[in-house]
Design a protein around this motif. Structure first.
Motif, mmCIF file in Angstrom:
data_model
loop_
_atom_site.group_PDB
_atom_site.id
_atom_site.type_symbol
_atom_site.label_atom_id
_atom_site.label_comp_id
_atom_site.label_asym_id
_atom_site.label_seq_id
_atom_site.Cartn_x
_atom_site.Cartn_y
_atom_site.Cartn_z
ATOM 1 N N ASN A 92 0.808 -1.216 0.000
ATOM 2 C CA ASN A 92 0.000 0.000 0.000
ATOM 3 C C ASN A 92 0.845 1.271 0.000
ATOM 4 O O ASN A 92 0.312 2.376 -0.046
ATOM 5 C CB ASN A 92 -0.967 -0.030 1.190
ATOM 6 C CG ASN A 92 -1.933 -1.202 1.085
ATOM 7 O OD1 ASN A 92 -2.315 -1.600 -0.018
ATOM 8 N ND2 ASN A 92 -2.300 -1.782 2.208
ATOM 9 N N ILE A 103 -8.604 -2.459 -8.626
ATOM 10 C CA ILE A 103 -9.063 -3.850 -8.601
ATOM 11 C C ILE A 103 -9.288 -4.331 -7.169
ATOM 12 O O ILE A 103 -10.268 -5.020 -6.871
ATOM 13 C CB ILE A 103 -8.039 -4.755 -9.319
ATOM 14 C CG1 ILE A 103 -8.005 -4.412 -10.816
ATOM 15 C CG2 ILE A 103 -8.356 -6.235 -9.110
ATOM 16 C CD1 ILE A 103 -6.844 -5.047 -11.555
ATOM 17 N N HIS A 104 -8.376 -3.957 -6.270
ATOM 18 C CA HIS A 104 -8.477 -4.370 -4.861
ATOM 19 C C HIS A 104 -7.877 -3.267 -4.011
ATOM 20 O O HIS A 104 -6.819 -2.726 -4.345
ATOM 21 C CB HIS A 104 -7.724 -5.685 -4.630
ATOM 22 C CG HIS A 104 -8.079 -6.379 -3.360
ATOM 23 N ND1 HIS A 104 -7.747 -5.903 -2.121
ATOM 24 C CD2 HIS A 104 -8.756 -7.547 -3.144
ATOM 25 C CE1 HIS A 104 -8.184 -6.737 -1.181
ATOM 26 N NE2 HIS A 104 -8.812 -7.739 -1.785
ATOM 27 N N ASP A 105 -8.528 -2.951 -2.898
ATOM 28 C CA ASP A 105 -8.043 -1.838 -2.081
ATOM 29 C C ASP A 105 -6.820 -2.203 -1.245
ATOM 30 O O ASP A 105 -6.249 -1.352 -0.561
ATOM 31 C CB ASP A 105 -9.156 -1.276 -1.180
ATOM 32 C CG ASP A 105 -9.740 -2.321 -0.229
ATOM 33 O OD1 ASP A 105 -9.196 -3.444 -0.173
ATOM 34 O OD2 ASP A 105 -10.733 -2.005 0.449
ATOM 35 N N ASN A 106 -6.397 -3.452 -1.294
ATOM 36 C CA ASN A 106 -5.169 -3.872 -0.610
ATOM 37 C C ASN A 106 -4.260 -4.554 -1.623
ATOM 38 O O ASN A 106 -4.386 -5.750 -1.891
ATOM 39 C CB ASN A 106 -5.496 -4.815 0.548
ATOM 40 C CG ASN A 106 -4.271 -5.094 1.436
ATOM 41 O OD1 ASN A 106 -3.135 -4.968 0.990
ATOM 42 N ND2 ASN A 106 -4.522 -5.464 2.675
ATOM 43 N N GLN A 119 -10.668 -10.852 -9.309
ATOM 44 C CA GLN A 119 -9.676 -9.805 -9.059
ATOM 45 C C GLN A 119 -8.279 -10.260 -9.463
ATOM 46 O O GLN A 119 -7.492 -9.477 -10.007
ATOM 47 C CB GLN A 119 -9.709 -9.404 -7.581
ATOM 48 C CG GLN A 119 -10.991 -8.694 -7.167
ATOM 49 C CD GLN A 119 -11.088 -8.473 -5.678
ATOM 50 O OE1 GLN A 119 -10.915 -9.401 -4.881
ATOM 51 N NE2 GLN A 119 -11.359 -7.237 -5.278
ATOM 52 N N GLU A 164 -6.454 -11.712 4.111
ATOM 53 C CA GLU A 164 -7.530 -10.975 3.445
ATOM 54 C C GLU A 164 -8.054 -11.729 2.231
ATOM 55 O O GLU A 164 -7.307 -12.389 1.507
ATOM 56 C CB GLU A 164 -7.035 -9.585 3.026
ATOM 57 C CG GLU A 164 -8.152 -8.684 2.526
ATOM 58 C CD GLU A 164 -7.825 -7.216 2.693
ATOM 59 O OE1 GLU A 164 -8.490 -6.409 2.026
ATOM 60 O OE2 GLU A 164 -6.915 -6.874 3.473
ATOM 61 N N SER A 165 -9.338 -11.607 1.999
ATOM 62 C CA SER A 165 -9.974 -12.309 0.885
ATOM 63 C C SER A 165 -9.706 -11.595 -0.437
ATOM 64 O O SER A 165 -9.805 -10.364 -0.524
ATOM 65 C CB SER A 165 -11.480 -12.403 1.124
ATOM 66 O OG SER A 165 -12.126 -13.012 0.026
ATOM 67 N N VAL A 166 -9.364 -12.366 -1.452
ATOM 68 C CA VAL A 166 -9.175 -11.848 -2.811
ATOM 69 C C VAL A 166 -9.928 -12.781 -3.758
ATOM 70 O O VAL A 166 -9.705 -13.994 -3.757
ATOM 71 C CB VAL A 166 -7.685 -11.786 -3.204
ATOM 72 C CG1 VAL A 166 -7.532 -11.239 -4.613
ATOM 73 C CG2 VAL A 166 -6.893 -10.934 -2.209
ATOM 74 N N HIS A 170 -1.713 -13.192 -3.103
ATOM 75 C CA HIS A 170 -2.625 -14.215 -3.598
ATOM 76 C C HIS A 170 -2.481 -14.453 -5.097
ATOM 77 O O HIS A 170 -2.772 -15.555 -5.576
ATOM 78 C CB HIS A 170 -4.062 -13.837 -3.231
ATOM 79 C CG HIS A 170 -4.352 -13.988 -1.771
ATOM 80 N ND1 HIS A 170 -4.593 -15.205 -1.184
ATOM 81 C CD2 HIS A 170 -4.397 -13.067 -0.770
ATOM 82 C CE1 HIS A 170 -4.799 -15.038 0.112
ATOM 83 N NE2 HIS A 170 -4.680 -13.754 0.389
ATOM 84 N N SER A 171 -1.992 -13.470 -5.836
ATOM 85 C CA SER A 171 -1.768 -13.676 -7.266
ATOM 86 C C SER A 171 -0.696 -14.728 -7.503
ATOM 87 O O SER A 171 -0.724 -15.452 -8.503
ATOM 88 C CB SER A 171 -1.359 -12.352 -7.936
ATOM 89 O OG SER A 171 -0.076 -11.945 -7.496
ATOM 90 N N LEU A 198 -3.439 -8.531 -2.834
ATOM 91 C CA LEU A 198 -3.556 -8.910 -4.243
ATOM 92 C C LEU A 198 -2.254 -9.529 -4.738
ATOM 93 O O LEU A 198 -2.260 -10.527 -5.471
ATOM 94 C CB LEU A 198 -3.918 -7.679 -5.071
ATOM 95 C CG LEU A 198 -4.287 -7.885 -6.539
ATOM 96 C CD1 LEU A 198 -5.547 -8.731 -6.670
ATOM 97 C CD2 LEU A 198 -4.467 -6.536 -7.234
#
Length: 300
Positions: free
Chosen positions: A206, A236-239, A282, A276-278, A246-247, A243
């Motif tokens: 961030n 795409i994702h605020d975190n 996303q 955190e959920s992704v 998990h990518s 992202l």
């Protein structure tokens, strides 16, 4: 914290591993970070005899004292310091590896290493000699498994074909997707990838926009491309931190992301991002806005 088999070998590692190179030299500070990692479910710790001329291994050995049975300990070999200066030369010979493992064991205060990795590799190496060294150490019980840390396709292919490595450590992130060319074949061969550089020097956190302006560029990305893509990822994702983790972890060949931290707070940020959920949508969107480069060198 989820644990995953490392290739088809005997080791299970936490999906977030700890990269010990980032530990501060202060023993109390290092202990606090290691304690936070273990409390949070991290079981996989990665160091190398190269880091701080072996002092990092000593730091790790002290911090993990008394908890050896609870963790998977990885280190690396192949970079030989000149005792008279700071020059390093590459040495993947069997006598050197067989000698250096004892120095690492002593510094780490253990009688075995879970994962012993060749810290690089060149196509000019005598690979059969290097492999024989690791196999000998495995038979002696000094190491449980072995792997390599390399991004060179020709070196990786040779070890996939000729050795019983269980893992390959590769730099892999949304900003460096070059390993994707090889992930499927690595996985099909029964090996795993462990990643480094997944946060791209902090760009994929961030704080990424601030870092992008200071760095000026990263790999094939110019400064303007970095800031443009980072803004798209933030949409795409605020975190972006979550992202980015998990990518990489989405790919079944990747067993663990080895992430460093110089404070307990930094480590907590990574662990919170992991939790955190992704959504899959996303992750797909993130790949669409980032480059899919390939390795240009070391292919033959």
């Amino acid at each position: 914290m989820k644990t995953v088999n490392l290739g088809s070998g005997s080791l299970k590692v936490s999906e977030i591993g700890f990269g010990c190179m980032s530990l501060p030299n202060d023993a109390k500070q290092a202990q606090a970070i290691i304690d936070e990692a273990i409390t949070s479910g991290i079981t996989y710790f990665d160091t190398a005899d190269l880091y701080d001329k072996g002092k990092n291994e000593e730091l790790v050995g002290n911090a993990l004292k008394g908890r050896r049975q609870d963790i998977i300990l990885a280190t690396k070999v192949g970079n030989q310091w000149n005792p008279d200066n700071d020059e390093v030369k590459w040495n993947a010979t069997k006598p050197y590896i067989l000698d250096q493992v004892h120095n690492s064991l002593k510094r780490l205060q253990t009688d075995y290493i879970d994962l012993y990795q060749l810290h690089g590799g060149m196509i000019t190496d005598d690979a059969e000699e290097t492999i024989d060294a690791f196999e000998s150490l495995k038979k002696e019980g000094l190491i449980r498994e072995y792997g390599i840390s390399s991004i060179r396709p020709n070196v990786i292919k040779r070890f996939l074909d000729k050795s019983d490595i269980v893992s390959i450590m590769m730099q892999y992130s949304l900003f460096d997707r070059r390993p994707e060319e090889w992930l499927e074949s690595i996985g099909e061969s029964g090996r795993s990838v462990v990643t480094r550089g997944t946060l791209a020097k902090g760009l994929l956190t961030n704080e990424g926009l601030k870092r992008a302006q200071k760095m000026g560029g990263y790999l094939s990305y110019s400064e303007s491309e970095l800031t443009d893509v980072l803004r798209k990822l933030m949409d795409i994702h605020d975190n972006v931190h979550a992202l980015s983790l998990h990518s990489v972890l989405q790919n079944k060949t990747v067993a663990s992301v080895v992430a460093g931290a110089s404070s307990p707070e930094q480590l907590k940020e990574t662990l919170a991002a992991y939790d955190e959920s992704v959504a899959l949508e996303q992750l797909d969107a993130a790949r669409k806005v980032t480059k899919l480069d390939i390795y240009q060198e070391h292919r033959v």
